[in-house]
Design a protein around this motif. Structure first.
Motif, PDB file in Angstrom:
ATOM      1  N   THR A   4      18.749   9.228  -2.689  1.00 53.31           N
ATOM      2  CA  THR A   4      18.856   7.843  -2.187  1.00 53.31           C
ATOM      3  C   THR A   4      17.601   7.046  -2.513  1.00 53.31           C
ATOM      4  N   THR A  60      28.258  10.925  -4.531  1.00 53.32           N
ATOM      5  CA  THR A  60      28.326  10.129  -3.296  1.00 53.32           C
ATOM      6  C   THR A  60      27.407   8.915  -3.380  1.00 53.32           C
ATOM      7  N   GLN A  62      23.057   5.796   4.253  1.00 53.24           N
ATOM      8  CA  GLN A  62      23.131   7.169   3.735  1.00 53.24           C
ATOM      9  C   GLN A  62      21.774   7.852   3.795  1.00 53.24           C
ATOM     10  N   THR A  82      20.211  14.415  -0.578  1.00 53.16           N
ATOM     11  CA  THR A  82      20.657  13.030  -0.329  1.00 53.16           C
ATOM     12  C   THR A  82      19.462  12.110  -0.123  1.00 53.16           C
ATOM     13  N   LYS A  91      21.237   8.851   7.561  1.00 54.42           N
ATOM     14  CA  LYS A  91      22.201   9.819   8.092  1.00 54.42           C
ATOM     15  C   LYS A  91      21.731  11.272   7.968  1.00 54.42           C
ATOM     16  N   SER A 145      24.293   0.212   2.195  1.00 56.98           N
ATOM     17  CA  SER A 145      24.979   1.512   2.154  1.00 56.98           C
ATOM     18  C   SER A 145      23.975   2.631   1.937  1.00 56.98           C
ATOM     19  N   TYR A 146      23.001   2.393   1.038  1.00 59.10           N
ATOM     20  CA  TYR A 146      21.979   3.399   0.773  1.00 59.10           C
ATOM     21  C   TYR A 146      21.107   3.635   2.009  1.00 59.10           C
TER      22      TYR A 146
END
Length: 584
Positions: free
Chosen positions: A158, A41, A295, A154, A298, A291-292
């Motif tokens: 990240t 991902t 993410q 994640t 989140k 985007s990172y």
């Protein structure tokens, strides 16, 4: 108080981890798959950034490079989907096997709990622990496995990817992160006590509902509907208050962390845009970084939600573990004797017992019963008649003194062999959901149809059974369905008649049967009791005239002893009881 609660949560978590041990393979596999899912991902934003950089401007597009990037993206998406599916299968397998083990252990514990625990707790509250609390625990545990692992991995992944793109902007992200963690922690600490109160109140409500449904005829007969509704409303109101507080605090966790995470995203956008203007970052890299950032933030939202669910799950698990860890009935002694041949010799010596220590019931109780003797126990309500039966069956242990069967102290023999020696018919009938045949053959599952019918005929139950839609195959509910109280009691008597045990206990066994049928059953019992030691508790003294020994009890003591004629001749308490039943 807070420290005590935290210690309780820690202990509960340790117990949950103990249940995970047999399934650590699924746990390990789930963690590995979570890492694969996160890695694939997180690799996607890098590919998206490269794809953006392949599109320099109008008429200036690197199609070969773009197609290669799109193929890689499709492969990564496929790997992610497959890994997520297998991970969810592992999480479900892990969660529901743990839940199955906990429920099995809880039910096994109920089977070995001392009767004083069952008598002292609302049955609905116990049911709530085994059913509702375990379900809540399962939901929280499944969410924890599904989102907690992936969330943590994640975040770490990240950070690694962001550091590879730009160290400066990554530092900006990390500086703001503790604020989000502080907000989540602050709220989570305050939700545990609320979820615990919610779980306890829900158990109280289940207990009331169970009690009201089981006794609805009594409620309506005495016009207690309004009081029952008021009591339910009161408990329901407390449940509403507890639930609102718990849900309110748990619901503000996500918006609070989202606000902090929006600050992170804003910081990345501003510093990233400045870096792109100064040429230290490409547009594609900025796109990847945004985007990172999204993410990265989140999982904090998801974890904050998981934390509140876990608070509820831990509170519910704690209640279930309380039940599992309750002190079991006194274990059988090592090398406990198993009764094989029972003649029916019973002796009670200096027995003392009370349900409540400060309220004495039976004191200095002595009795010697010869094999085959019929012993009747009579006396006013609350004198200890049924308590003697409980002690003979070892449902409760004596406080002092001893009870022996065949000259062996019942505490030195297995409970199973002791109880197998008795056939018991109580005033309170017990039937289970199933066929009439299933209910009769509880003690002898291998009995033939001829034996079942012979026992039913002896108890005068055969005729009404054959009038049922399916005869012996008629299915009834646990409360007997449309059967009358007398018919249910006849089935319980038939059950004992089929087993033909060496000793009998009849505690108001014919209290719900009409006089004509009772006379017939008394004849059947007379045949059954021939050569068998029998203990008979009865309020109707006409049913125990033929007893060899009649014990007259009052306030936990035997005040008179003898047969019917002897006790009448003494003109004492028994004569007063007997004459009062036939006074004009």
């Amino acid at each position: 108080m807070a420290k005590k609660m935290e210690a309780g949560q820690t202990q509960t978590l340790k117990k949950v981890l103990h249940y995970m041990k047999p399934y650590r393979f699924f746990l390990l596999l789930s963690v590995i798959l979570a890492a694969i899912t996160v890695a694939s991902t997180l690799y996607l934003p890098l590919l998206i950034g490269k794809a953006v950089d392949c599109i320099v401007g109008k008429g200036n597009v690197n199609f070969d490079g773009l197609i290669a990037v799109l193929i890689k993206m499709a492969v990564m998406i496929g790997i992610t989907a497959l890994a997520q599916w297998i991970m969810n299968v592992c999480n479900n397998k892990l969660t529901y096997q743990i839940v199955r083990d906990i429920r099995n252990e809880a039910f096994e514990k109920i089977e070995v709990l001392p009767l004083k625990y069952i008598d002292g707790h609302a049955h609905g509250e116990i049911v709530s622990r085994v059913i509702a609390d375990v379900d809540q625990f399962a939901d929280g545990l499944l969410m924890g496995f599904t989102q907690l692992f992936t969330g943590v991995i994640t975040i770490l992944g990240t950070i690694g990817f962001m550091l590879s793109v730009n160290v400066g902007i990554t530092i900006v992200v990390l500086v703001v992160t503790p604020v989000s963690l502080f907000v989540a922690s602050f709220i989570a600490k305050r939700t545990f006590s609320m979820f615990k109160a919610q779980s306890e109140t829900r158990g109280e409500q289940t207990a009331l509902i169970d009690e009201m449904i089981g006794n609805q005829k009594i409620v309506q007969a005495f016009g207690q509907e309004k009081d029952a509704i008021e009591k339910f409303d009161e408990i329901n109101g407390r449940l509403q208050t507890c639930s609102l507080k718990a849900i309110f605090f748990s619901s503000i966790t996500n918006p609070s962390t989202r606000f902090v995470n929006s600050l992170v995203y804003t910081g990345v956008g501003i510093f990233g845009a400045l870096a792109a203007i100064n040429g230290r970052l490409t547009v594609g890299q900025l796109s990847s970084f945004l985007s990172y950032a999204n993410q990265y933030t989140k999982p904090f939202n998801e974890i904050s939600g998981v934390v509140t669910e876990l608070q509820n799950a831990i509170a519910c698990a704690g209640r279930v573990f309380e039940l599992i860890e309750e002190k079991s009935q006194v274990p059988e002694v090592e090398n406990a004797v198993s009764l094989q041949h029972v003649d029916g010799k019973v002796k009670l010596k200096d027995v003392a017992f009370s349900y409540v220590p400060e309220q004495k019931l039976i004191e200095n109780f002595n009795l010697q019963v010869k094999p085959g003797e019929r012993v009747a126990i009579v006396g006013p309500t609350g004198c200890g008649k049924t308590t003697v039966i409980n002690l003979l069956m070892r449902f409760y242990d004596v406080n002092s003194g001893s009870i022996s069967v065949e000259d062996v102290d019942i505490r030195e023999m297995t409970r199973h062999s002791l109880r197998a020696g008795y056939g018991m018919v109580l005033q309170e009938t017990w039937l289970r959901a199933g066929t009439i045949r299933d209910n009769i053959t509880v003690g002898r599952p291998d009995a033939t149809q001829e034996e079942i019918e012979a026992a039913a005929k002896a108890c005068h139950a055969h005729s009404f059974i054959m009038r049922l839609p399916e005869g012996y195959d008629t299915v009834i509910s646990e409360d007997g369905g449309s059967l009358s109280q007398g018919q249910k009691q006849l089935l319980c008597i038939t059950r004992v008649m089929l087993c033909r045990p060496p000793m009998l206990i009849l505690d108001e066994a014919t209290s719900s049967i009409d006089t004509r049928t009772e006379l017939k059953i008394q004849n059947a019992f007379a045949k059954l009791m021939e050569g068998r030691t029998s203990f008979i508790v009865a309020h109707r003294l006409s049913t125990i005239r033929s007893a060899d020994v009649i014990l007259v009890m009052k306030d936990g003591h035997i005040i008179e002893q003898g047969n019917h004629e002897t006790l009448l001749a003494q003109n004492g308490f028994y004569a007063t009881l007997y004459n009062s039943q036939y006074a004009m």
